[in-house]
Design an enzyme around this catalytic site. Sequence first.
Site, short mmCIF file in Angstrom:
data_model
loop_
_atom_site.label_atom_id
_atom_site.label_comp_id
_atom_site.label_asym_id
_atom_site.label_seq_id
_atom_site.Cartn_x
_atom_site.Cartn_y
_atom_site.Cartn_z
N PHE A 117 -12.79 15.03 -3.11
CA PHE A 117 -12.49 13.80 -3.47
C PHE A 117 -13.70 12.72 -2.79
O PHE A 117 -13.91 13.01 -1.83
CB PHE A 117 -11.17 13.27 -3.33
CG PHE A 117 -10.33 12.89 -4.69
CD1 PHE A 117 -10.10 14.13 -5.62
CD2 PHE A 117 -9.72 11.85 -4.87
CE1 PHE A 117 -9.68 13.70 -6.53
CE2 PHE A 117 -8.88 11.57 -6.25
CZ PHE A 117 -8.93 12.37 -6.99
N GLN B 26 -10.46 -2.78 -6.57
CA GLN B 26 -11.54 -1.71 -6.80
C GLN B 26 -11.72 -1.34 -8.31
O GLN B 26 -10.81 -1.47 -9.06
CB GLN B 26 -10.51 -0.66 -6.23
CG GLN B 26 -11.63 0.76 -6.39
CD GLN B 26 -10.81 1.74 -5.56
OE1 GLN B 26 -9.64 2.60 -6.06
NE2 GLN B 26 -11.29 2.10 -4.49
N ARG C 273 -15.86 4.64 -4.11
CA ARG C 273 -15.95 4.18 -5.39
C ARG C 273 -16.63 2.72 -5.43
O ARG C 273 -17.19 2.59 -6.43
CB ARG C 273 -14.46 3.92 -5.63
CG ARG C 273 -13.52 5.31 -6.00
CD ARG C 273 -12.30 4.96 -6.46
NE ARG C 273 -11.88 6.29 -6.65
CZ ARG C 273 -10.36 6.61 -6.95
NH1 ARG C 273 -9.48 5.54 -6.98
NH2 ARG C 273 -9.98 7.78 -7.08
N HIS D 278 -9.31 -1.07 -11.42
CA HIS D 278 -8.47 0.32 -11.13
C HIS D 278 -7.47 0.06 -10.08
O HIS D 278 -6.29 0.53 -10.26
CB HIS D 278 -9.46 1.35 -10.75
CG HIS D 278 -8.77 2.77 -10.54
ND1 HIS D 278 -7.89 3.23 -11.82
CD2 HIS D 278 -8.42 3.49 -9.57
CE1 HIS D 278 -7.54 4.33 -11.20
NE2 HIS D 278 -7.88 4.28 -10.02
N ARG E 167 -10.24 1.62 -1.15
CA ARG E 167 -9.13 2.61 -1.09
C ARG E 167 -10.02 3.90 -1.29
O ARG E 167 -10.75 4.05 -2.42
CB ARG E 167 -7.96 2.37 -2.00
CG ARG E 167 -7.24 3.72 -2.28
CD ARG E 167 -5.93 3.39 -3.23
NE ARG E 167 -6.35 3.39 -4.42
CZ ARG E 167 -6.59 4.55 -5.23
NH1 ARG E 167 -6.47 5.76 -4.77
NH2 ARG E 167 -6.75 4.42 -6.41
C1 LIG Z 1 -5.41 6.14 -14.53
C2 LIG Z 1 -4.76 6.18 -13.00
C3 LIG Z 1 -4.98 7.22 -12.12
C4 LIG Z 1 -4.94 7.16 -11.02
N1 LIG Z 1 -4.95 8.22 -10.24
C5 LIG Z 1 -4.91 8.46 -8.91
C6 LIG Z 1 -4.93 9.66 -8.15
O1 LIG Z 1 -5.36 10.65 -8.73
N2 LIG Z 1 -4.67 9.51 -6.83
C7 LIG Z 1 -4.23 8.60 -6.17
O2 LIG Z 1 -4.13 8.61 -5.21
N3 LIG Z 1 -4.08 7.40 -7.13
C8 LIG Z 1 -4.33 7.25 -8.27
N4 LIG Z 1 -4.19 6.03 -9.08
C9 LIG Z 1 -3.70 4.92 -8.20
C10 LIG Z 1 -1.85 5.06 -8.09
O3 LIG Z 1 -1.60 6.18 -9.30
C11 LIG Z 1 -1.13 3.99 -8.16
O4 LIG Z 1 -1.63 3.20 -7.26
C12 LIG Z 1 0.31 4.29 -7.83
O5 LIG Z 1 0.85 5.19 -8.72
C13 LIG Z 1 1.15 2.98 -8.07
O6 LIG Z 1 2.49 3.28 -7.89
P1 LIG Z 1 3.47 2.32 -7.54
O7 LIG Z 1 4.85 2.96 -7.67
O8 LIG Z 1 3.18 1.21 -6.64
O9 LIG Z 1 3.65 1.49 -8.98
P2 LIG Z 1 3.61 1.90 -10.46
O10 LIG Z 1 3.65 3.38 -10.72
O11 LIG Z 1 2.61 1.12 -11.08
O12 LIG Z 1 5.02 1.59 -11.18
C14 LIG Z 1 5.41 -0.01 -11.40
C15 LIG Z 1 6.82 -0.14 -11.74
O13 LIG Z 1 7.18 -1.50 -11.59
C16 LIG Z 1 7.92 -1.70 -12.78
N5 LIG Z 1 7.87 -3.32 -12.81
C17 LIG Z 1 6.85 -4.03 -12.83
N6 LIG Z 1 6.83 -5.25 -13.11
C18 LIG Z 1 8.44 -5.24 -13.26
C19 LIG Z 1 9.33 -6.32 -13.41
N7 LIG Z 1 9.00 -7.73 -13.50
N8 LIG Z 1 10.49 -5.97 -13.43
C20 LIG Z 1 11.22 -4.69 -13.62
N9 LIG Z 1 10.12 -3.88 -13.13
C21 LIG Z 1 8.77 -4.06 -13.17
C22 LIG Z 1 7.50 -1.03 -13.94
O14 LIG Z 1 8.34 -0.79 -14.99
C23 LIG Z 1 6.93 0.27 -13.25
O15 LIG Z 1 8.32 1.11 -13.26
C24 LIG Z 1 -4.45 6.11 -10.36
C25 LIG Z 1 -4.27 4.79 -10.94
C26 LIG Z 1 -4.48 4.96 -12.57
C27 LIG Z 1 -4.24 3.62 -13.07
#
Ligand SMILES: Cc1cc2nc3c(=O)[nH]c(=O)nc-3n(C[C@H](O)[C@H](O)[C@H](O)COP(=O)(O)OP(=O)(O)OC[C@H]3O[C@@H](n4cnc5c(N)ncnc54)[C@H](O)[C@@H]3O)c2cc1C
Length: 563
Positions: free
Chosen positions: A117, A231, A277, A342, A377
């Site tokens: 990566f 990012q 990145r 992103h 990141r």
């Molecule tokens: C397309 C894509 C590919 C990626 N690929 C990678 C990868 O290969 N490797 C890597 O390390 N990272 C990757 N990332 C980054 C990584 O996936 C994210 O940073 C990470 O998954 C975020 O997880 P999280 O649990 O913080 O939030 P999220 O998974 O974004 O979840 C947020 C949650 O909060 C809830 N929520 C939001 N606001 C409210 C509210 N007001 N009330 C109630 N619920 C709410 C939503 O419903 C959701 O359930 C990628 C990101 C993207 C966009």
Amino acid sequence: MLTYDILIVGSGGAGLYAALESRLEEDLHVAVLTKVYPTRSHTGAAQGGVNAALGNRDPSDTWEEHWFDTVKGSDYLADQDAAELMCREAPDVVRELEHWGAAFYRTTDGRIAQRPFGGASKPRACYAADKVGHIMLHTLYEQGLRHGVDYFNEWVTLDLIHDGQRCMGVNAYSLRTGRLHTIQAKAVILATGGHGRIYWTRTSNAYGNTGDGSAIAYRAGLPLKDMEFIQFHPTGLRRSGILVTEGARGEGGHLLNGLGERFMERYAPDKMELGPRDLVSRAIETEVREGRGGPDDEAFLDLTHLGRERILERLPQIRQLCIDFEGVDPIEEPIPIKPTAHYSMGGVHTDINGCTPIDGVYAAGETACVSVHGANRLGGNSLLDILVFGRRAGRHAVEYARRTKLGAMPRGAFEEAETCLKELMEGDGKETVAGIRRELGRVMSEKAGIYRHASGLDAALADLEMLKDRYRKLMVGDRSAVFNTEMLAALELRNMLTLAETVTLGALARNESRGAHYREDHATRDDEHWLKHTVAVQGPGDHSTLSFEPVSITRFQPEARTY
Ligand SMILES: Cc1cc2nc3c(=O)[nH]c(=O)nc-3n(C[C@H](O)[C@H](O)[C@H](O)COP(=O)(O)OP(=O)(O)OC[C@H]3O[C@@H](n4cnc5c(N)ncnc54)[C@H](O)[C@@H]3O)c2cc1C
């Protein structure tokens, strides 16, 4: 009134890990509240991999090397003690997830498979085709169900209830009924993901990534850290911004400009396409600015030489996305790409257990800033961050809930949220959510994007002021109670406007270039004045005030960052 020991807002990887960890203590009542169905959280869209120095592909890999790569990748802004902890805990947390049932791809002798990566000195991203987030999210969700976590799906959190010292719960709005509820809890963990949607049309993020948790924390008086760092991922699909994973370059993909040249030779002669990145995104922008882009100001990601079989085995989802959204089959021809907003490096200021200055309020995952990613990141480190710090926040919240009683609700907390909803519902101005949101995305992309300049950032702040004013004249056309998604969008827009201001203010203040933050008028890194975090707090008149925090440097002294 609904009452819990621990309430988690958000059902991405961070929230679900925190919930599972908390519910392992069977006598505690734990709930997850989420505005989308849990398995639709953005974590499920993660494609490429999660980092852990398991050494399954290169036995010489160590967590120390992972630590160094992370600190160097962060342009020396990560807190080194926090990054150390994340890299040390990585092998354990990835194995634990595997034991919960996550089906990673395998080496021929049955161990977790790993791929190269960006910005990493060894191949350490553990993967499952190009769908690693999907398997993580489903594993955590089903284990949460099995262990008795309660879920409130399609509930939107509006604010925290607290008295400035300790947490009492949240107010949340049920999309299904349109009713407002108070949920009382000893501890609340905000795990609402990032705010990439402030760049509305040029982002890889899900529609729900509107930074709600960070904005809620900010309105509660909590500090936001390093908000200027956004990012841009180098390879978003040209038209939609949908992501093409770094794993595609990890598998050997080449970046080409409009002349068919592998231009990364000019920018990162050693790492080439696998530079970090920030550097690769700027390289693409520079090629386009200097007239070497494609006809639509794009560059190209060429996978054709990898061959049909490898693309179908390792990158099946990417191939389908390219066909569906660009009409291009990567087996046959290069994919047109543009950098896309992103990841939010900044967020709620926490310690290594997710604690904030208000007792019982935690933040974890992309909405938090611990800080392990600093100014940039590394790919694969965010899925790791949500596992490590989701688990830690859950553990700490358990201890806290055990020694705390439910707090008495302060008067007026419910009424304030009720008034906010009522005002939106009854607003009779001429402005629409879509109109303001589109303009917000344009302002941020053009004036606070990959390349920044004081004059552009100043203009962006003035534009944001105008947009906030337009928001006061908003009209929510849909007046119904049930599944009023326009109301949801209006609530999200308020949060995005708040966060856009903190991003822009931080970017204007930071008179240097570091990681993802590049100032054309201050093109070099300035460790003497700017090796520090910015901290934004809501000040008088709804505006931010900025202060600074030192960076924790424990082993690696800042050096020039070359790849
Ligand atoms: C397309 C894509 C590919 C990626 N690929 C990678 C990868 O290969 N490797 C890597 O390390 N990272 C990757 N990332 C980054 C990584 O996936 C994210 O940073 C990470 O998954 C975020 O997880 P999280 O649990 O913080 O939030 P999220 O998974 O974004 O979840 C947020 C949650 O909060 C809830 N929520 C939001 N606001 C409210 C509210 N007001 N009330 C109630 N619920 C709410 C939503 O419903 C959701 O359930 C990628 C990101 C993207 C966009």
